[in-house]
Write an enzyme that holds these catalytic residues in place. Structure first.
Site, short mmCIF file in Angstrom:
data_model
loop_
_atom_site.label_atom_id
_atom_site.label_comp_id
_atom_site.label_asym_id
_atom_site.label_seq_id
_atom_site.Cartn_x
_atom_site.Cartn_y
_atom_site.Cartn_z
N ALA A 181 0.84 -1.21 0.00
CA ALA A 181 0.00 0.00 0.00
C ALA A 181 0.87 1.25 0.00
O ALA A 181 1.98 1.26 0.55
CB ALA A 181 -0.92 0.01 1.21
N ASP A 182 0.34 2.30 -0.59
CA ASP A 182 1.02 3.60 -0.57
C ASP A 182 -0.05 4.69 -0.55
O ASP A 182 -1.05 4.59 -1.26
CB ASP A 182 1.92 3.77 -1.79
CG ASP A 182 2.85 4.97 -1.65
OD1 ASP A 182 3.92 4.80 -1.03
OD2 ASP A 182 2.51 6.07 -2.12
N THR A 183 0.18 5.71 0.26
CA THR A 183 -0.78 6.80 0.40
C THR A 183 -0.11 8.14 0.13
O THR A 183 1.01 8.37 0.59
CB THR A 183 -1.37 6.83 1.83
OG1 THR A 183 -2.01 5.57 2.11
CG2 THR A 183 -2.40 7.95 1.98
#
Length: 210
Positions: free
Chosen positions: A80-82
Site C-alpha cells: 500500500a502507498d498513500t
C-alpha cells in the site's frame, strides 16, 4: 497453511488490519521507490505495486532455493502507498516547521484529496502468482485555521512526520470540517474496500488465520 504479509512498516496500517481481524506478518519493502507517473492515482498504484511485488519476489525466490525448508502454503502480500494531493501538487512530509506551516496555510479552508493504492499479490501453494490492485480516493475539507492554531499544531510536533503536514487521527481532528469518502483511507489503508476486493477474488480473511 496460509498467511498474510503486510509489505509496510506503517503502525497505522498495522492497526487498521488488526481492526478487521486479520492475522498477518510484517515484512516492509526496502527497495528504492521509482515514480514514472504524474497523476496522484497513478503514482500510488505504481508505488503499491512495487512494494508488493518486491516482497512477493523475495518469497518466491526463497521458496525456490530452500524447498527442503519450506512447507507449501498460500501467501497473500499486501502492498500500500498513500499520498496527499492539493490540485496537481503532491504534498509529502514537511522538511521542517516552516514548510509544515506553509502547507497548512495553503490547505486552510480548502478541499484536498488523499489517495491510497493497494496491490494484492497471491502466491499459491504451487508457486503460481496472481495480482490485483485498486485505488481509493477521499476528499478532506478543512475549516479555516488562524495563525495561532497552525503554530500550536506544528509546535506539537505531530505534523512533521505526516504527508500533508497533519494527522487526521490526532489532535488535528479539531480542524477537519468534512470527509467525503473513507476515513480509514486517510489514515493509511481503506480496509473496508480491501475486504470487499478480497471477497470479489473469492478470498476470505478467515482462510489466513494461523
Amino acid at each position: 497453511m496460509s498467511r498474510i504479509i503486510l509489505a509496510s512498516a506503517s503502525p497505522r496500517r498495522k492497526e487498521l488490519l488488526e481492526q478487521i481481524g486479520a492475522e498477518f506478518e510484517i515484512c516492509p519493502a526496502k527497495g528504492e521507490e521509482t515514480i514514472t507517473k504524474t497523476k496522484p492515482e497513478d503514482i500510488v498504484e505504481e508505488l503499491s505495486r512495487q512494494k508488493a511485488e518486491e516482497v512477493a519476489a523475495g518469497i518466491v525466490s526463497y521458496n525456490e532455493t530452500h524447498k527442503e525448508l519450506v512447507t507449501p502454503e498460500d501467501i497473500l502480500v499486501i502492498g500500500a502507498d498513500t499520498i496527499v494531493a492539493f490540485g496537481t501538487e503532491i504534498l509529502g512530509k514537511p522538511k521542517d516547521s516552516r514548510e509544515a506551516k506553509e502547507t497548512l496555510r495553503m490547505l486552510s479552508g480548502q478541499t484536498h484529496q488523499v489517495y491510497t493504492g493497494v496491490t494484492l499479490v497471491l502466491i499459491d501453494k504451487t508457486g503460481r502468482t496472481g495480482e490485483h490492485g485498486f485505488v481509493e480516493k477521499t476528499d478532506v475539507v478543512f475549516y479555516t485555521l488562524d495563525a495561532g492554531e497552525i503554530a500550536r499544531y506544528v509546535e506539537s510536533g505531530e505534523s512533521l512526520d505526516k504527508a500533508g503536514s497533519y494527522g487526521i487521527q490526532g489532535s488535528f481532528a479539531a480542524y477537519v470540517r468534512e470527509i467525503r469518502g473513507d476515513y480509514n483511507n486517510v489514515v493509511g489503508l481503506p480496509v473496508g474496500r480491501l475486504y470487499q476486493e478480497l471477497k470479489k477474488l473469492g478470498i476470505s480473511l478467515a482462510d489466513f488465520s494461523r
